[in-house]
Design a protein around this motif. Structure first.
Motif, short mmCIF file in Angstrom:
data_model
loop_
_atom_site.label_atom_id
_atom_site.label_comp_id
_atom_site.label_asym_id
_atom_site.label_seq_id
_atom_site.Cartn_x
_atom_site.Cartn_y
_atom_site.Cartn_z
N ILE A 258 -5.06 49.67 85.16
CA ILE A 258 -5.31 50.62 85.51
C ILE A 258 -4.17 51.36 84.43
O ILE A 258 -3.28 51.40 84.92
CB ILE A 258 -4.94 51.09 86.65
N PRO A 259 -5.00 52.41 83.61
CA PRO A 259 -3.61 53.57 83.11
C PRO A 259 -2.72 54.64 83.46
O PRO A 259 -3.71 54.78 85.03
CB PRO A 259 -4.64 54.11 82.01
N TRP A 260 -1.90 54.31 83.78
CA TRP A 260 -0.75 55.02 84.22
C TRP A 260 0.35 55.60 83.27
O TRP A 260 0.28 55.15 82.12
CB TRP A 260 -0.51 54.62 85.26
N ALA A 261 0.55 57.40 84.49
CA ALA A 261 1.26 57.65 83.51
C ALA A 261 2.48 58.81 83.74
O ALA A 261 2.47 58.84 85.50
CB ALA A 261 1.18 58.92 82.01
N ILE A 262 4.07 59.10 83.53
CA ILE A 262 4.82 59.87 84.57
C ILE A 262 4.97 61.29 83.66
O ILE A 262 5.11 61.43 82.71
CB ILE A 262 5.81 58.98 84.02
N GLU B 200 9.60 53.95 75.52
CA GLU B 200 9.22 53.17 74.80
C GLU B 200 7.50 52.82 74.52
O GLU B 200 6.78 52.47 74.14
CB GLU B 200 10.10 52.12 74.07
N THR B 201 7.70 52.19 75.91
CA THR B 201 6.60 50.98 76.28
C THR B 201 5.75 51.79 77.43
O THR B 201 4.62 50.98 77.65
CB THR B 201 6.95 49.99 76.86
N ASN B 202 5.36 52.57 78.55
CA ASN B 202 5.18 53.17 79.07
C ASN B 202 5.03 54.80 78.55
O ASN B 202 5.26 55.39 78.30
CB ASN B 202 5.67 53.57 80.07
N VAL B 203 3.95 54.89 79.18
CA VAL B 203 3.80 56.70 78.96
C VAL B 203 4.18 57.69 79.81
O VAL B 203 3.86 57.78 80.71
CB VAL B 203 1.93 57.42 79.16
N VAL B 204 5.52 58.55 79.37
CA VAL B 204 6.35 59.25 79.92
C VAL B 204 6.32 61.08 79.31
O VAL B 204 6.23 60.79 77.98
CB VAL B 204 7.41 59.23 79.86
N VAL B 205 5.56 61.96 79.99
CA VAL B 205 6.04 63.15 79.39
C VAL B 205 6.66 64.11 80.30
O VAL B 205 6.90 64.27 81.04
CB VAL B 205 3.94 63.91 79.57
N THR B 206 6.99 64.61 79.57
CA THR B 206 8.25 65.74 80.38
C THR B 206 8.19 67.05 80.07
O THR B 206 7.55 67.47 79.02
CB THR B 206 9.82 65.46 79.83
N ALA C 124 -4.10 62.98 77.47
CA ALA C 124 -4.58 63.14 76.34
C ALA C 124 -3.71 61.29 75.78
O ALA C 124 -3.93 61.03 74.71
CB ALA C 124 -4.26 64.02 75.89
N ARG C 125 -2.74 61.68 76.04
CA ARG C 125 -1.52 60.22 75.54
C ARG C 125 -2.46 58.69 76.34
O ARG C 125 -2.17 57.68 75.38
CB ARG C 125 -0.29 60.05 76.31
N LEU C 126 -2.79 59.04 77.74
CA LEU C 126 -3.18 57.30 77.64
C LEU C 126 -4.60 57.37 77.62
O LEU C 126 -5.96 56.64 77.28
CB LEU C 126 -3.44 57.57 79.51
N ASN C 127 -5.41 58.75 76.57
CA ASN C 127 -6.91 58.69 76.22
C ASN C 127 -7.78 58.65 77.07
O ASN C 127 -8.82 57.66 77.32
CB ASN C 127 -7.17 57.57 75.30
N ALA C 128 -7.23 59.37 78.52
CA ALA C 128 -8.09 59.29 79.70
C ALA C 128 -8.91 60.66 79.72
O ALA C 128 -7.91 61.59 79.49
CB ALA C 128 -7.36 59.05 80.61
N PRO C 129 -10.21 61.18 80.69
CA PRO C 129 -10.32 62.72 80.98
C PRO C 129 -9.58 62.73 82.01
O PRO C 129 -9.27 61.84 82.93
CB PRO C 129 -11.69 62.46 81.12
N ILE C 130 -8.68 63.85 81.51
CA ILE C 130 -8.30 64.51 82.68
C ILE C 130 -9.11 64.27 84.18
O ILE C 130 -8.21 64.43 85.70
CB ILE C 130 -7.39 65.75 83.04
N ILE C 131 -10.83 65.29 83.99
CA ILE C 131 -10.59 65.19 84.94
C ILE C 131 -11.66 63.92 86.32
O ILE C 131 -11.84 64.68 86.80
CB ILE C 131 -12.72 65.94 84.92
N ASP C 132 -11.74 63.34 85.65
CA ASP C 132 -11.50 61.80 85.33
C ASP C 132 -10.29 61.01 86.58
O ASP C 132 -10.22 59.58 86.82
CB ASP C 132 -12.59 60.24 85.07
N SER C 133 -9.24 61.49 86.24
CA SER C 133 -7.67 61.33 86.46
C SER C 133 -7.35 61.41 88.06
O SER C 133 -7.57 62.67 87.96
CB SER C 133 -6.52 61.65 85.73
N VAL C 134 -5.65 60.42 88.99
CA VAL C 134 -5.81 61.40 89.69
C VAL C 134 -4.10 61.24 89.39
O VAL C 134 -3.57 60.87 88.65
CB VAL C 134 -5.67 59.17 90.54
#
Lengths: 224, 224
Positions: B106-110, B131-137, B156-166
């Protein structure tokens, strides 16, 4: 026949801005004993009896409950809290609120779950002297909040019926204790609880801080 | 057709136990500038854009807003926060939650309103490497929370639609920003907000902390 309620105030988070410092002082004390607990969980227990607080924590963390460990935790907390000495300030409107009640001849008292040892610096910051004002601390009663003993003792010293008294506090422990003795509980957000938490614990009204309560004093029976 | 949501996490108060330290660091910074503000009011603003935060404060306290004063406040806060270095810990279940998502594919980001300068030590405590995980600051977007830019950039960086994101966060700013971009907001109590505050800000569900969310992951679309 009109009733003019007496006002009984909690101290930390209600009249002085000291809750967050108490929270981090408890965390430091717990860490010294190797107990890891998330800070928000400590926050939600501030204002309850220190004895109950440590008993609950030790039970939850499955550590052995010994009188020595509880005594040590209480001592470590008091020591860590001393580091914030001189940084604790009255909440906005706190002094004005107490002065207004005094001028209007409305009896008021302070009732805190803390011991005089830690309460003294906060009372000083507030300009309250236990010699001339009614102050009830943990040292004066057998059980602290959420037991109602502190509030009952404060009303007795004011010579006021507790069931006509207004209890003002920032934590759910104040409001639960107020319900236990049939006083009217008024919540303040200045200790960092949410509005809904205070209402669910029985708050009759909730205000931001002492300044906001002073502004709306007539709503809760503070007739000037 | 099934949608498998991506998970976007706030950092402070959501994955690491750092909110109360940020609160007292801000108080210290404000005091250095002669600005007195009750601590609970600072607490309720943590997690929003630092720029918005200082602008609002200066407006409320009627002090002159200059770029120099805002820069100085941000610097004083970062400096005061450094005093808590080494004391910041992951919240219970945070590492296990991220590991579980990774293992389940399951894709995840911070996505944090903080700058990498202050976020770095918290990410390290969490075992997350940018470097290996998606982190947006804050450094990556023009506007931080309650604007939705951070979450939109993370999706966007996960290449996932925001409206389906938690979107998982502990502050109302996370949940308001989630609504702004039509993501599903999930609240955690671990930052010290009350349940009602998070629900009023649009939380679809509220859990205690990352461990509690992990336990109920299926409720919010985290199919393993």
């Amino acid at each position: 026949m009109t009733t003019r309620p007496a006002f009984i105030f909690d101290l930390d988070g209600t009249l002085v801005d000291s809750v967050y410092e108490h929270v981090l002082a408890w965390q430091e004390a717990l860490n010294s004993e190797g107990i890891e607990l998330a800070v928000w969980r400590i926050h939600r227990r501030i204002g309850m009896s220190g004895g109950l607080f440590t008993h609950q924590l030790l039970r939850e963390t499955k550590l052995e409950i010994t009188p020595e460990r509880i005594e040590r935790l209480n001592h470590l907390h008091a020591k860590a809290y001393q580091n914030f000495r001189g940084m604790i300030r009255p909440l906005p409107g706190a002094r004005e609120l107490l002065d207004t009640l005094t001028r209007a001849g409305i009896p008021w008292a302070i009732a805190t779950s803390g011991r005089m040892e830690t309460a003294a610096q906060n009372l000083a910051a507030l300009g309250v002297t236990p010699e001339t004002n009614v102050v009830v601390t943990r040292d004066d009663v057998k059980y602290a909040k959420p037991d109602p003993d502190l509030f009952v003792a404060a009303a007795a010293r004011l010579n006021a019926p507790i069931i006509d008294s207004v209890v003002v506090g920032d934590s759910i422990w104040d409001l639960l204790a107020a319900q236990r003795c049939h006083a009217l509980g008024v919540g303040l957000l200045s200790g960092g609880y949410g509005l809904g938490e205070l209402e669910r614990a029985g708050a009759y009204r909730v205000y931001d801080d002492p300044a906001d309560l002073l502004y709306h004093l007539d709503e809760v029976g503070g007739r000037r």
